[in-house]
Motif scaffolding. Structure first.
Motif, PDB file in Angstrom:
ATOM      1  N   GLY A 898       0.118  -1.352  -0.034  1.00  0.00           N
ATOM      2  CA  GLY A 898       0.178  -0.172   0.533  1.00  0.00           C
ATOM      3  C   GLY A 898       1.243   1.250  -0.147  1.00  0.00           C
ATOM      4  N   PHE A 899       0.533   2.319  -0.618  1.00  0.00           N
ATOM      5  CA  PHE A 899       1.245   3.712  -0.457  1.00  0.00           C
ATOM      6  C   PHE A 899       0.287   5.131   0.841  1.00  0.00           C
ATOM      7  CE2 PHE A 899       2.041   7.995  -1.416  1.00  0.00           C
ATOM      8  CZ  PHE A 899       3.411   8.192  -1.503  1.00  0.00           C
ATOM      9  N   THR A 900       0.644   5.119   1.476  1.00  0.00           N
ATOM     10  CA  THR A 900      -0.059   6.267   2.514  1.00  0.00           C
ATOM     11  C   THR A 900       0.853   7.234   2.190  1.00  0.00           C
ATOM     12  OG1 THR A 900       0.232   5.201   4.263  1.00  0.00           O
ATOM     13  CG2 THR A 900      -0.323   7.157   4.621  1.00  0.00           C
ATOM     14  N   ALA A 901      -0.287   8.673   1.273  1.00  0.00           N
ATOM     15  CA  ALA A 901      -0.041  10.327   0.673  1.00  0.00           C
ATOM     16  C   ALA A 901      -0.242  10.753   2.147  1.00  0.00           C
ATOM     17  CB  ALA A 901      -1.098  10.595  -0.053  1.00  0.00           C
ATOM     18  N   GLN A 902       1.076  10.985   2.683  1.00  0.00           N
ATOM     19  CA  GLN A 902       1.578  12.269   3.376  1.00  0.00           C
ATOM     20  C   GLN A 902       0.878  13.929   3.017  1.00  0.00           C
ATOM     21  OE1 GLN A 902       5.201  11.649   4.980  1.00  0.00           O
ATOM     22  NE2 GLN A 902       4.875  11.425   6.549  1.00  0.00           N
ATOM     23  N   GLU A 903       0.952  13.994   1.656  1.00  0.00           N
ATOM     24  CA  GLU A 903       1.217  15.160   1.672  1.00  0.00           C
ATOM     25  C   GLU A 903       0.388  14.899   0.246  1.00  0.00           C
ATOM     26  OE1 GLU A 903       4.493  18.472   1.506  1.00  0.00           O
ATOM     27  OE2 GLU A 903       3.134  20.007   1.761  1.00  0.00           O
ATOM     28  N   GLY A 904      -0.135  16.615  -0.605  1.00  0.00           N
ATOM     29  CA  GLY A 904      -0.740  15.735  -1.617  1.00  0.00           C
ATOM     30  C   GLY A 904      -1.823  15.228  -1.894  1.00  0.00           C
ATOM     31  N   SER A 905      -2.166  14.742  -2.906  1.00  0.00           N
ATOM     32  CA  SER A 905      -3.574  13.120  -3.166  1.00  0.00           C
ATOM     33  C   SER A 905      -2.960  12.505  -3.953  1.00  0.00           C
ATOM     34  CB  SER A 905      -4.490  14.463  -3.262  1.00  0.00           C
ATOM     35  OG  SER A 905      -4.518  15.410  -4.585  1.00  0.00           O
ATOM     36  N   TRP A 906      -3.488  11.536  -3.553  1.00  0.00           N
ATOM     37  CA  TRP A 906      -3.007  10.195  -4.152  1.00  0.00           C
ATOM     38  C   TRP A 906      -4.262  10.389  -5.875  1.00  0.00           C
ATOM     39  CZ3 TRP A 906       0.054   7.257  -5.344  1.00  0.00           C
ATOM     40  CH2 TRP A 906       0.235   5.767  -5.153  1.00  0.00           C
ATOM     41  N   SER A 907      -4.205   9.724  -7.044  1.00  0.00           N
ATOM     42  CA  SER A 907      -4.788   9.925  -7.901  1.00  0.00           C
ATOM     43  C   SER A 907      -4.551   8.927  -9.062  1.00  0.00           C
ATOM     44  CB  SER A 907      -4.520  11.217  -8.917  1.00  0.00           C
ATOM     45  OG  SER A 907      -3.261  11.885  -9.279  1.00  0.00           O
ATOM     46  N   ASP A 908      -5.135   8.964 -10.131  1.00  0.00           N
ATOM     47  CA  ASP A 908      -5.273   7.817 -11.288  1.00  0.00           C
ATOM     48  C   ASP A 908      -4.223   8.281 -11.844  1.00  0.00           C
ATOM     49  OD1 ASP A 908      -7.444   7.193 -10.340  1.00  0.00           O
ATOM     50  OD2 ASP A 908      -8.471   7.749 -12.290  1.00  0.00           O
ATOM     51  N   ALA A 909      -3.556   9.422 -12.316  1.00  0.00           N
ATOM     52  CA  ALA A 909      -2.100   9.684 -12.350  1.00  0.00           C
ATOM     53  C   ALA A 909      -1.365   9.307 -11.870  1.00  0.00           C
ATOM     54  CB  ALA A 909      -2.104  11.462 -12.937  1.00  0.00           C
ATOM     55  N   VAL A 910      -0.620   9.598 -10.940  1.00  0.00           N
ATOM     56  CA  VAL A 910      -0.102   9.164  -9.880  1.00  0.00           C
ATOM     57  C   VAL A 910      -0.086   7.747  -9.668  1.00  0.00           C
ATOM     58  CG1 VAL A 910       0.921   9.090  -7.085  1.00  0.00           C
ATOM     59  CG2 VAL A 910      -0.247  11.001  -8.265  1.00  0.00           C
ATOM     60  N   VAL A 911      -0.388   6.950  -9.716  1.00  0.00           N
ATOM     61  CA  VAL A 911      -1.347   6.027  -9.838  1.00  0.00           C
ATOM     62  C   VAL A 911      -0.203   4.917 -11.114  1.00  0.00           C
ATOM     63  CG1 VAL A 911      -1.867   3.449 -10.547  1.00  0.00           C
ATOM     64  CG2 VAL A 911      -2.838   5.100  -8.406  1.00  0.00           C
ATOM     65  N   LYS A 912      -0.447   5.880 -12.037  1.00  0.00           N
ATOM     66  CA  LYS A 912       0.111   5.555 -13.755  1.00  0.00           C
ATOM     67  C   LYS A 912       1.357   4.987 -13.429  1.00  0.00           C
ATOM     68  CE  LYS A 912      -3.480   6.771 -16.806  1.00  0.00           C
ATOM     69  NZ  LYS A 912      -4.604   7.459 -16.904  1.00  0.00           N
ATOM     70  N   ASN A 913       2.108   6.775 -12.534  1.00  0.00           N
ATOM     71  CA  ASN A 913       3.180   6.297 -12.960  1.00  0.00           C
ATOM     72  C   ASN A 913       4.345   5.923 -12.051  1.00  0.00           C
ATOM     73  OD1 ASN A 913       3.714   8.712 -15.045  1.00  0.00           O
ATOM     74  ND2 ASN A 913       2.065  10.263 -13.878  1.00  0.00           N
ATOM     75  N   VAL A 914       3.465   5.552 -10.900  1.00  0.00           N
ATOM     76  CA  VAL A 914       4.294   4.952  -9.688  1.00  0.00           C
ATOM     77  C   VAL A 914       5.035   3.252 -10.304  1.00  0.00           C
ATOM     78  CG1 VAL A 914       4.046   2.681  -8.343  1.00  0.00           C
ATOM     79  CG2 VAL A 914       3.344   5.644  -7.990  1.00  0.00           C
ATOM     80  N   THR A 915       6.461   3.922 -10.329  1.00  0.00           N
ATOM     81  CA  THR A 915       7.313   2.450 -10.817  1.00  0.00           C
ATOM     82  C   THR A 915       8.318   1.625 -10.250  1.00  0.00           C
ATOM     83  OG1 THR A 915       9.191   3.594 -10.634  1.00  0.00           O
ATOM     84  CG2 THR A 915       8.066   4.091 -12.839  1.00  0.00           C
ATOM     85  N   VAL A 916       8.460   0.415 -11.063  1.00  0.00           N
ATOM     86  CA  VAL A 916       8.803  -0.743  -9.954  1.00  0.00           C
ATOM     87  C   VAL A 916      10.227  -1.209 -10.658  1.00  0.00           C
ATOM     88  CG1 VAL A 916       7.942  -2.884 -10.985  1.00  0.00           C
ATOM     89  CG2 VAL A 916       8.598  -2.504  -9.177  1.00  0.00           C
ATOM     90  N   GLN A 917      10.845  -1.470 -10.244  1.00  0.00           N
ATOM     91  CA  GLN A 917      12.298  -1.710 -10.371  1.00  0.00           C
ATOM     92  C   GLN A 917      13.631  -2.207  -9.507  1.00  0.00           C
ATOM     93  OE1 GLN A 917      15.814   0.619 -10.853  1.00  0.00           O
ATOM     94  NE2 GLN A 917      14.340   2.986 -10.680  1.00  0.00           N
TER      95      GLN A 917
END
Ligand SMILES: *[C@@H]1O[C@H](CO)[C@@H](O)[C@H](O)[C@H]1NC(C)=O
Ligand SMILES: *[C@@H]1O[C@H](CO)[C@@H](O)[C@H](O)[C@H]1NC(C)=O
Ligand SMILES: *[C@@H]1O[C@H](CO)[C@@H](O)[C@H](O)[C@H]1NC(C)=O
Ligand SMILES: *[C@@H]1O[C@H](CO)[C@@H](O)[C@H](O)[C@H]1NC(C)=O
Ligand SMILES: *[C@@H]1O[C@H](CO)[C@@H](O)[C@H](O)[C@H]1NC(C)=O
Ligand SMILES: *[C@@H]1O[C@H](CO)[C@@H](O)[C@H](O)[C@H]1NC(C)=O
Ligand SMILES: *[C@@H]1O[C@H](CO)[C@@H](O)[C@H](O)[C@H]1NC(C)=O
Length: 926
Positions: A898-917
């Motif tokens: 999971g992800f906890t947003a402390q500041e700013g908001s979690w959105s579809d645009a953010v989700v799309k830009n989460v990466t894994v490596q």
């Protein structure tokens, strides 16, 4: 928010009595330099850089190389001028200006007359302005001229007869001579931060008027809650009742027969646990004090996080006259706990348990020893007035989530404002607090000692009611570094400088702490070998052990840095001592953080902008030569090349970003190796009971030792520290020379805990090794309170093909947290690779990432091979953290995160830009 609460409380109390208070906070000010060619609207509280930046006169001080380009601000004097102050009484009997802080060399005028001067950033100042006001024809104007601190420090250094020290002893970063002035020492530069030397009215200020000669205005309040009979250097008797000693410093005149009443309520204001008159009321100078006792078991104890609840109480003290009319009211939130630094000799009973002789050096909360887990807190900003409660609340949320229970508030920022202690009280984070002296020796002339005495008294009294306050230390690295440097560079002068050190840090400061607090232990320096004796009849009332040590015995706390990265994971280099209060290695912040301050064309590992922002090693003066910075940058590069695939991306920004992450991976690996080593020491002869790494957070965007970046983003380190600070951990300890591998479980719970560790060897494609390479696949364990148990000893030299393999360790256990009645499930994951990843034949893990809208969680999966150092990353524009990061994934074992947003908001645009490596992606792979 709490800050506001405090103001309101003060305002409220004032309405009920005879004084008239005008809050000078707000934007009714202007600021101008001495030449008169730069001016801007200004606020109070503030500092010059902030006002000039807000007015658009200067660019963002944090951008690019502005630290250097804006030095002209520090070399100038600046004057803050108020608008005409309205609303004054015209029949006041006396009037005062009260400044809760002036940074630093200030000359204050009212109606064109000098009414006072200040020269210590850490003091509160009160100036009688009654006469000056009478001469005023119009509404009065206040002006505060701030002298240039670097100019004044140099001038003091240059005075005839001024103190000097042997060459090479004083830690010089950028501006010189900081040790002569009582200003935040890191304002003149440090190896993790900029040198702005900010100046201005950095704390609130008030104009206070009295109508008749019977009003009192509360300046400061000392609430000292301790067990009856408690003294700072002895363990409190937990069965004794509590003594609540309240002492109020006031302005004005107290009528004859004044006394104090008290009311103590729980944090919901539902239950009153004490009320009535205080006894033993005394007045001395402009303070009134009294005591009450509270039954030993009446209040619920305050505990640090995960050791119990953070029970808090409101204590209200009324100053009343002989007819019980309230003259002033003060409310503080506090808690009942004892915190004690045990430095007593190891007893025979301890030796019988296998503890090596020497002395203890550990903390005890409410009579219980515990393992201190945490880090070092530096100033969270170069400009304190912009540090908000919300920002600090987010930081403390990250601290608690990171399984940390103690911070060392390092000795050369500023004494923390009450609102940060309030947040720590709520969060259950202990604050080992220090006086602001660091990496230098200090003068001992009478004027300097007097200034320090006022500073110490004010701050000890101001923060003493906070249950999070854990310790007072005189300063940073004074014995372990400064006196040792004197010994090396000028041995014949050693006795003289030891004498001066003791004069300031023991003979002066220790009694001042003791006079104002019976609840807090004192140590003159952060790192040392403890004391052998406390005796207030001696001129130096604490006798330090220094280097009078016996081999095989352990005494104090350690401070360890080693930039030779070939030794980073060789545990034979780590210090064996009772407590580790500093250790670390620097790393780069993330690309997202760099982009807040540096333009893309300068985002190359050794661009001149980045070299300028890296202060390890510091230039040692105002030179803009970056040779020493390049040496520090090279340490990071060498470490990465030593152990991991070398980043080599064709896209320059991607390559820069890969390098930043690579340096963070090394940093985190090294801290983890040290922390698990120190924690294992809890069950070994050194009985090691604390690890506080350097450093918690950043002051700006730069390469540093921090685990949390300037805006709150977690580096790899903070995630890895969270993992290795879990209560029950399993860890591998490998001797690369003999090939011996030990696996040990460490617990810092206060009761035995039992469980199982699954141990599985995989090759890098994710296939289990045949017969698990000769080790059991699962081991049951039981580990005692604050102890360790070895669960495996093996030698991996003899095993063929073990090079390209990983041992995955997975612990699950059941037990109870301290002071908890419920059974808790504990889990921990760790891993071991016999070679570093630059030598292993890595396999593309085929990572897949998906997001589940309904659970709000990501699923990460390795589909083709083992994913080492799996790293989830989120874009700029918000701040938060994943539940877990930098982990190992074996094919067929997907992980939900999971992800906890402390500041700013979690959105579809953010989700799309989460990466894994993973580490596989660190190098360019075609
Ligand atoms: C500051 O200015 C505001 C209006 O902007 C005014 O209401 C207030 O009285 C002023 N305060 C002082 C102390 O002059
Ligand atoms: C600058 O401030 C210092 C210290 O307050 C003072 O002695 C000096 O006169 C000031 N100079 C100017 C030009 O204001
Ligand atoms: C220190 O004093 C000397 C001699 O009086 C003078 O030449 C020099 O400029 C002074 N330096 C500073 C930094 O004030
Ligand atoms: C110091 O700590 C040890 C270990 O917990 C304990 O045995 C000893 O009694 C403590 N000393 C004092 C004076 O409390
Ligand atoms: C309890 O009283 C204190 C002091 O008056 C106040 O600050 C606090 O908000 C109150 N708490 C609750 C829960 O009402
Ligand atoms: C004043 O108030 C306190 C607390 O309520 C009470 O104990 C005391 O008796 C009162 N004294 C007088 C003179 O009324
Ligand atoms: C308070 O006063 C009483 C009576 O004089 C005395 O016995 C006691 O020791 C005092 N308590 C403290 C903490 O000073």
């Amino acid at each position: 928010m709490l800050l506001r609460g405090v103001f309101l409380a003060a305002g409220f109390s004032l309405l009920t009595s005879a004084q008239h208070v005008i809050d000078l906070s707000g934007d009714n000010w202007t600021v101008q330099n001495a030449q008169g060619n730069v001016s801007a609207p200004a606020s109070l509280p503030s500092q010059v850089h902030l006002d000039l930046y807000a007015a658009g006169v200067i660019p963002d001080p944090y951008a690019g190389t502005n630290e250097i380009d804006l030095r002209w601000i520090a070399w100038s004097n600046w004057t803050y001028t108020s608008h005409p102050v309205k609303g004054l009484l015209n029949d006041a009997s006396s009037s005062w200006l009260v400044f809760n802080g002036l940074d630093t060399f200030a000359t204050v005028e009212l109606c064109g007359q000098i009414v006072g001067t200040a020269n210590n950033q850490f003091r509160q100042w009160q100036f009688d302005v009654s006469d000056a006001l009478k001469s005023c024809k119009h509404d009065p104007v206040i002006s505060i001229n701030f002298g240039s601190a670097p100019v004044i420090a140099n001038a003091i250094a240059n005075e005839t007869g001024q103190e000097t020290w042997p060459a090479g002893v004083q830690g010089l970063f950028e501006f010189d001579n900081r040790w002569f002035i009582r200003k935040e020492q890191s304002d003149f530069g440090w190896d993790w931060g900029p040198a702005f030397s900010p100046t201005g009215p950095w704390q609130p200020a008030y104009l206070v008027q009295f109508k008749h000669n019977d009003g009192v205005y509360v300046l400061n309040t000392d609430i000292d809650i301790h067990r009856e009979g408690q003294v700072n250097w002895l363990p409190p008797d937990q069965s004794n009742p509590w003594v609540v000693n309240a002492s109020i410093d006031y302005l004005g005149a107290l009528p004859k027969g004044a006394s104090l009443t008290v009311e103590i309520k729980d944090s919901q204001n539902k239950t009153t646990i004490a009320s009535g008159s205080l006894t033993n009321v005394t007045t001395a100078g402009s303070s009134i004090s009294g005591i009450t006792t509270v039954g030993a078991n009446v209040p619920k104890l305050w505990w640090p996080t995960r050791m119990g609840d953070q029970n808090l109480y409101y204590i209200t003290i009324n100053v009343v006259d002989s007819s019980n009319k309230t003259l002033a009211t003060i409310t503080k939130r506090t808690g009942f706990r004892t915190i004690f630094l045990n430095q007593t000799n190891i007893t025979d009973a301890q030796i019988a348990l296998g503890i090596a002789p020497g002395a203890n050096w550990h903390f005890e909360i409410n009579g219980h020893e515990f393992y201190a887990k945490g880090s070092n807190f530096i100033p969270p900003d170069a400009f304190w007035p912009r540090v908000t409660g919300d920002r600090m609340r987010r930081l403390f949320d990250s601290i608690v989530k990171g399984n940390q229970n103690m911070l060392r508030v390092w000795a050369s920022g500023a004494y923390l404002p009450d609102f940060i202690y309030d947040i720590a009280d709520e969060a259950g984070v202990l604050l080992w607090s220090e006086f602001e002296f660091s990496d230098a020796l200090y003068p001992v002339d009478q004027a300097f000692l007097d200034s320090v005495a006022a500073e110490v008294t004010y701050n000890v009294r101001r923060v003493n009611h906070h249950p999070s306050l854990a310790l007072w230390a005189g300063g940073n690295e004074l014995e372990s570094l400064e006196l040792l440097l004197v010994y090396e560079k000028a041995p014949e002068e050693y006795p003289r400088y030891v004498g001066e050190y003791e004069k300031l840090f023991i003979s002066l400061i220790f009694p001042l702490v003791y006079d104002n607090s019976h609840s807090i232990s004192y140590t003159p320096t952060s790192t040392g070998n403890g004391y052998t004796k406390v005796d207030f009849s001696l001129p130096v009332p604490m006798v330090e052990r220094y280097e009078n040590v016996t081999p095989g015995e352990y005494y104090g706390d350690s401070d360890y840095y080693n930039y030779i990265s070939t030794e980073a994971f060789d545990i034979s280099h780590y210090p064996v001592d009772r407590f580790a209060n500093e250790f670390g290695f620097h790393s780069m912040p993330s690309l997202q953080t760099w982009q807040q301050a540096v333009t893309d064309e300068d985002l190359q590992f050794n661009s001149s902008v980045i070299l300028h922002r890296n202060h390890h090693y510091p230039p040692g003066g105002l030179s803009t030569n970056t040779t020493l910075s390049a040496k520090g940058m090279a340490e990071m590069t060498i470490a990465v090349e030593q152990y991991y695939p070398v980043p080599s991306k064709s896209d320059p920004i991607a390559n820069f970003s890969a390098w930043c992450l690579a340096t963070q991976r090394f940093q985190a690996d090294m801290y983890k190796s040290e922390i698990q080593f120190y924690r294992r020491g809890s069950g070994r002869p050194e009985r090691q009971l604390g690890s506080l790494y350097w450093q918690l957070e950043d002051i700006w965007q730069a390469p540093t030792w921090a685990g949390i970046e300037y805006d709150g983003r977690w580096k790899v380190l903070h995630y890895v520290a969270k993992n290795i600070y879990e209560p029950v951990i399993v860890a591998p300890y490998w001797n690369s020379t003999t090939g011996q591998l030990n696996v040990t479980v460490t617990s810092d719970l206060w009761e035995s805990v039992s469980g199982t560790v699954n141990m599985t060897w995989y090759d890098l494609s994710g296939k289990p090794l045949e017969k698990n390479a000769g080790i059991p696949s699962s081991v049951a364990f039981e580990v005692g309170p604050l102890n360790i148990t070895d669960i495996l000893t093996t030698n991996i030299e003899s095993i063929a093909d073990i090079k390209d393999a990983v041992l995955v360790l997975s612990l699950s256990a059941t037990g109870r947290l301290p002071n908890s009645n419920t059974i808790t499930q504990f889990s921990h994951e760790n891993f071991f690779t016999p070679v570093f990843t630059n030598e292993a034949k890595l396999v593309d893990p085929g990572l897949k990432l998906s997001y589940n809208n309904s659970t709000g969680k990501f699923t990460v999966e390795a589909t083709k091979g083992v994913s080492l150092y799996t790293w989830l990353d989120y874009p700029s524009g918000l701040v938060g953290h994943f539940d877990e990061n930098s982990f190992v994934l074996v094919p067929g074992q997907p992980k939900e995160v999971g992800f906890t947003a402390q500041e700013g908001s979690w959105s579809d645009a953010v989700v799309k830009n989460v990466t894994v490596q993973s580490i596989w992606d660190q190098a360019e792979r075609n």
